[in-house]
Design an enzyme around this catalytic site. Structure first.
Site: not given
Ligand code: MCF
Ligand code: FE
Length: 421
Positions: A72, A74, A189, A216, A219
């Site tokens: 996992h 990004h 998401h 996710h 969380e």
């Molecule tokens: O995993 C972490 C924290 N939780 C959720 N989302 C994200 C994380 N890091 C990046 N994200 C991205 C997610 O894929 O941030 C955005 C999404 O595109 C958050 S929601 C606008």
């Molecule tokens: Fe994430």
């Protein structure tokens, strides 16, 4: 061509955590074969005598193990250092909405840097969450094995068709690069950010195409409160950022899990999941992925590994993105995790940590590496560790001392060599 690699300690990374002293692995190494496999493993010297034609190298004071998997991550958030706010999930999310555009300038070179870092830390396969598609080309042309999770997100029912078309366009772009090594996949998401109708469409699309799904899940406490009571932080969040004071949650946690019953899903975080929700995840043959430093920074807590054990889910570890971490080095993640659970015996916990980034992490991505066994993918990492030949706490010493791989093999071919960097 056949190759033979050997090292003072061979970590097989089977469930029993077998270690072979002066061990070796014989494997196929044909550049035109997309599926080079492990042929056999055991005592290096015996393998050398039985296979005089193999190209052989032995690495004294090294650990040889299956290459690691980071399930996992990004890559698209690789520019974040000080832009996003840490310490409270709500404040972090507000900062993402307000400032994410700033993070996409000169992104390509930052993504390349993090791809190199993955290789440098002994990783052969990643599960990349792709929110915009910026990471597709760089990952497709990298040596890494990739599950590219194209992300769907959006809670406004009026926008579902547009969002779904955008997802399909990214998926199609991704499919152009599809290969044994680069697999298009899907992501919802999360249940708080994705409308039930959109989530259902994506879950069905994943089923029809036999694709993995990454989500996710639970969380934050804010998410739990929203999914179960449609109140709290997210009430204000949807009013403030999306002008919708009447928003309600479209799925409670169990409904979300039921929606994914027939999918093959990676549930990321699960910090606020109850035992019955984790039981449900285990019964679905799904997995839980934990990103401890991300959890510490956004939610001030770590996943309760005892409950995971009770429901027979093995812990799997990942770094998440630089959106919620300060380094995407998976070995750093393990070092921090070792210290985050002081009630576990270091040498025993270290074995679980190693299996959580090899055996179980690789399986969660649907690849066939992660273990030294006949017929497995020929993906290996070699790490120098002074004194390892006389160690009796090998997994612990690996986690404490190994920073950078000296060699990484992916599909039987050298993909990284520490000396060239
Ligand atoms: O995993 C972490 C924290 N939780 C959720 N989302 C994200 C994380 N890091 C990046 N994200 C991205 C997610 O894929 O941030 C955005 C999404 O595109 C958050 S929601 C606008
Ligand atoms: Fe994430």
């Amino acid at each position: 061509m056949k190759k033979l690699l050997g090292a003072s300690k061979l970590f097989c990374c089977n469930k029993e955590f077998q270690i072979i002293n002066n061990g070796g692995v014989l494997f196929e190494s044909d550049p035109s074969n997309p599926k080079n496999k492990i042929l056999c493993f055991g005592d290096y010297q015996s393998l050398l005598e039985q296979n005089p034609d193999a190209k052989a190298s032995f690495y004294p004071q090294h650990i040889l193990l299956p290459a690691l998997s980071n399930p996992h991550i990004h890559f698209e958030f690789s520019n974040n250092k000080t832009t996003l706010v840490y310490g409270d999930f709500g404040e972090w999310l507000d900062s993402v909405i307000q400032r994410r555009e700033e993070l996409f300038e000169n992104l390509e070179q930052s993504i390349q840097k993090q791809i190199q870092l993955q290789l440098e830390s002994g990783i052969a396969s990643v599960g990349a969450i792709s929110s915009y598609g910026f990471d597709i080309a760089p990952l497709a042309s990298s040596p890494l094995r990739v599950q590219l999770f194209n992300e769907a997100i959006g809670s406004n029912p009026a926008l579902i068709d547009t969002l779904y078309s955008n997802l399909l366009a990214r998926l199609q772009e991704c499919q152009k690069h599809s290969s044994k090594r680069f697999l298009p996949a899907l992501s919802i998401h999360s249940p708080y950010s994705t409308h039930k109708i959109l989530a259902t469409k994506v879950a069905n699309l994943a089923k029809e195409n036999n694709m993995l799904l990454s989500v996710h899940f639970l969380e934050s406490n804010q998410e739990l409160e929203w999914l179960t009571q449609s109140k709290g932080f997210f009430k204000e969040f949807f009013t403030k950022h999306f002008g919708n004071p009447n928003a309600t949650s479209t799925l409670n946690p169990m409904e979300f899990l039921e929606l994914l019953e027939e999918n093959k899903t990676l549930f990321v975080h699960c910090l606020f999941a109850s035992k019955s929700e984790l039981e449900k995840i285990a019964s679905m043959n799904a997995v839980v992925i934990s990103s401890p430093r991300s959890n510490r920074l956004l939610n001030n807590r770590y996943l309760n590994l005892e409950i995971l054990k009770e429901v027979k889910l093995p812990p799997i570890f990942s770094t998440d993105g630089l959106s919620s971490n300060f380094s995407l080095n998976l070995l750093d993640e393990l070092r921090h995790t070792l210290f985050a659970y002081p009630h576990y015996t270091p040498s025993e916990f270290a074995k679980e940590l190693v299996l959580g980034v090899t055996h179980y992490a690789n399986a969660s991505l649907g690849f066939e590496g992660g273990e030294i066994a006949r017929g497995r993918d020929a993906d290996f990492a070699l790490f120098e560790c002074e004194g390892i030949s006389t160690s009796t706490q090998e997994a612990l010493h690996f986690i404490l001392h190994c920073q950078k791989a000296s060699e990484v093999y992916i599909n039987g071919i050298g993909a990284y060599n520490g000396k060239t960097f």
